[in-house]
Each structure stands twice: as structure tokens, then as C-alpha cells.
Scaffold this active site. Structure first.
Site, PDB file in Angstrom:
ATOM      1  N   ASP A  10       0.861  -1.169   0.000  1.00  0.00           N
ATOM      2  CA  ASP A  10       0.000   0.000   0.000  1.00  0.00           C
ATOM      3  C   ASP A  10       0.904   1.228   0.000  1.00  0.00           C
ATOM      4  O   ASP A  10       2.081   1.145   0.364  1.00  0.00           O
ATOM      5  CB  ASP A  10      -0.883  -0.017   1.248  1.00  0.00           C
ATOM      6  CG  ASP A  10      -1.736   1.222   1.359  1.00  0.00           C
ATOM      7  OD1 ASP A  10      -2.464   1.537   0.400  1.00  0.00           O
ATOM      8  OD2 ASP A  10      -1.657   1.900   2.403  1.00  0.00           O
ATOM      9  N   ASP A  12      -0.195   5.048   0.923  1.00  0.00           N
ATOM     10  CA  ASP A  12      -0.478   6.035   1.966  1.00  0.00           C
ATOM     11  C   ASP A  12      -0.605   5.365   3.339  1.00  0.00           C
ATOM     12  O   ASP A  12      -1.437   4.485   3.524  1.00  0.00           O
ATOM     13  CB  ASP A  12      -1.761   6.798   1.639  1.00  0.00           C
ATOM     14  CG  ASP A  12      -1.702   7.455   0.268  1.00  0.00           C
ATOM     15  OD1 ASP A  12      -0.600   7.829  -0.169  1.00  0.00           O
ATOM     16  OD2 ASP A  12      -2.763   7.595  -0.374  1.00  0.00           O
TER      17      ASP A  12
END
Length: 185
Positions: A10, A12
Site C-alpha cells: 500500500d 499512503d
């Protein structure tokens, strides 16, 4: 072609600070240890793939061009520290604004696309993120998920859906755990 395992990250809250709906490339800030984690996994032969939900595009809070500029900034910051990502995939949708889609995590479409393009064995791969939805596809696709406790990770680790998902304090600890396991073929 023989398949190899990869690491799906991922963005953020896992690799970079999450200010919410990031549109300005100058605001991209690596989390402590993120570049070293990616570099260690690079040296270990693991292809790194960033997969991120970017609902701010559907919400009209940023454009696809702005997102791509932040992606390029992330690549530049990693490169300055000897790290690289093999590919980026993003979902610009949100069900409330654009209706359902097959690419919003935890849906498997973007992971399957990356696997096909890069020759990845999904069942031997890792998923690392700060939200349960970042790593849920691991179970569906046969891989392993790890929740990092940065970003939203501490709160997410308390959700019932997080039960049974391995945790790590941060991306660097997650990388070390992956490297202690079976190396890529």
C-alpha cells in the site's frame, strides 16, 4: 516462464505519510525506514508493486494527473535512496461516486494484472499495508498479509477483521520479516 513471488505494498500510511487525498507531489513524505525497506527487498530479489485506492479522484479532490505526479515523486524519493518499485497500480473509483468496480482493494483485479505483467506467483507473494483492506486479498489469492502499525494500522489492528493477520511495527520490520522467510526463486 516460471513465476516468482512479489510484495504488494500500500502507499499512503505504509510507504508515505497519509495527509489525505494527496495531490501535491511536494507533500510526499516517506515514512521512516520506507526507502530502506524497499531497498532491502530489492536486494533480496523481491519485485515491489504499489497498489493503492485513490478515491480522491472519484470525489473530485484530485485529478489523475495529480495522482501520477505524486507517484513520480515517490519513485524519485525512493531512487535517491537506492530503492525502486517495479510497478504502480491505482483504483480511482469509490462506490458512492462511481459505482462498484473490480479494482478497489481488496478486490483482486489490480493484483492479478500485476502478477500477469510481472510474472508473479500470487500464492507465494506478500501483501503489506496499514489497513485491513490492503491485505485481505492475500487470503483470497493464497498469499500472506501483514498489517503495519503506521498510518491507520494501530486502529485497524483492533478491528475484528484483523484477527489472524500478522502485524509489524512498520514497513522496515515487515521487510525484515519477509526476508527471514522463503526467498524468491
Amino acid at each position: 516462464m516460471s513465476l516468482r513471488p512479489g510484495v504488494f505494498l500500500d502507499r499512503d500510511g505504509t510507504l508515505i505519510e497519509d495527509p489525505g487525498y494527496l495531490a501535491d507531489p511536494e507533500a510526499v513524505r516517506l515514512l521512516p525506514g520506507a526507502a530502506e525497506a524497499v531497498a532491502r527487498l530489492n536486494r533480496g530479489g523481491w519485485p515491489m508493486v504499489v497498489v493503492t485506492n485513490q478515491s480522491g479522484i472519484a470525489r473530485g479532490l484530485l485529478t489523475e494527473a495529480q495522482y501520477l505526479a505524486t507517484e513520480a515523486r515517490l519513485d524519485a524519493l525512493l531512487a535517491e535512496r537506492g530503492a525502486r518499485v517495479a510497478a504502480h497500480y491505482f483504483c480511482p473509483h469509490h462506490p458512492e461516486f462511481t459505482g462498484p468496480c473490480d479494482c478497489r482493494k481488496p478486490a483482486p483485479l489490480l493484483f492479478r494484472r500485476a502478477a500477469e505483467r510481472l510474472g508473479l506467483d500470487l500464492a507465494a507473494s506478500w501483501w503489506v499495508g496499514d489497513r485491513v483492506r490492503d491485505v485481505q486479498a492475500a487470503a483470497a489469492l493464497g498469499g500472506r498479509g501483514m498489517l503495519v502499525l503506521t498510518g491507520a494500522g494501530r486502529e485497524e489492528s483492533l478491528r475484528p477483521e484483523a484477527g489472524g493477520i500478522e502485524t509489524a511495527p512498520d514497513i522496515l520490520s515487515a521487510a525484515d520479516r519477509i526476508l527471514r522467510g522463503s526467498p524468491p526463486a
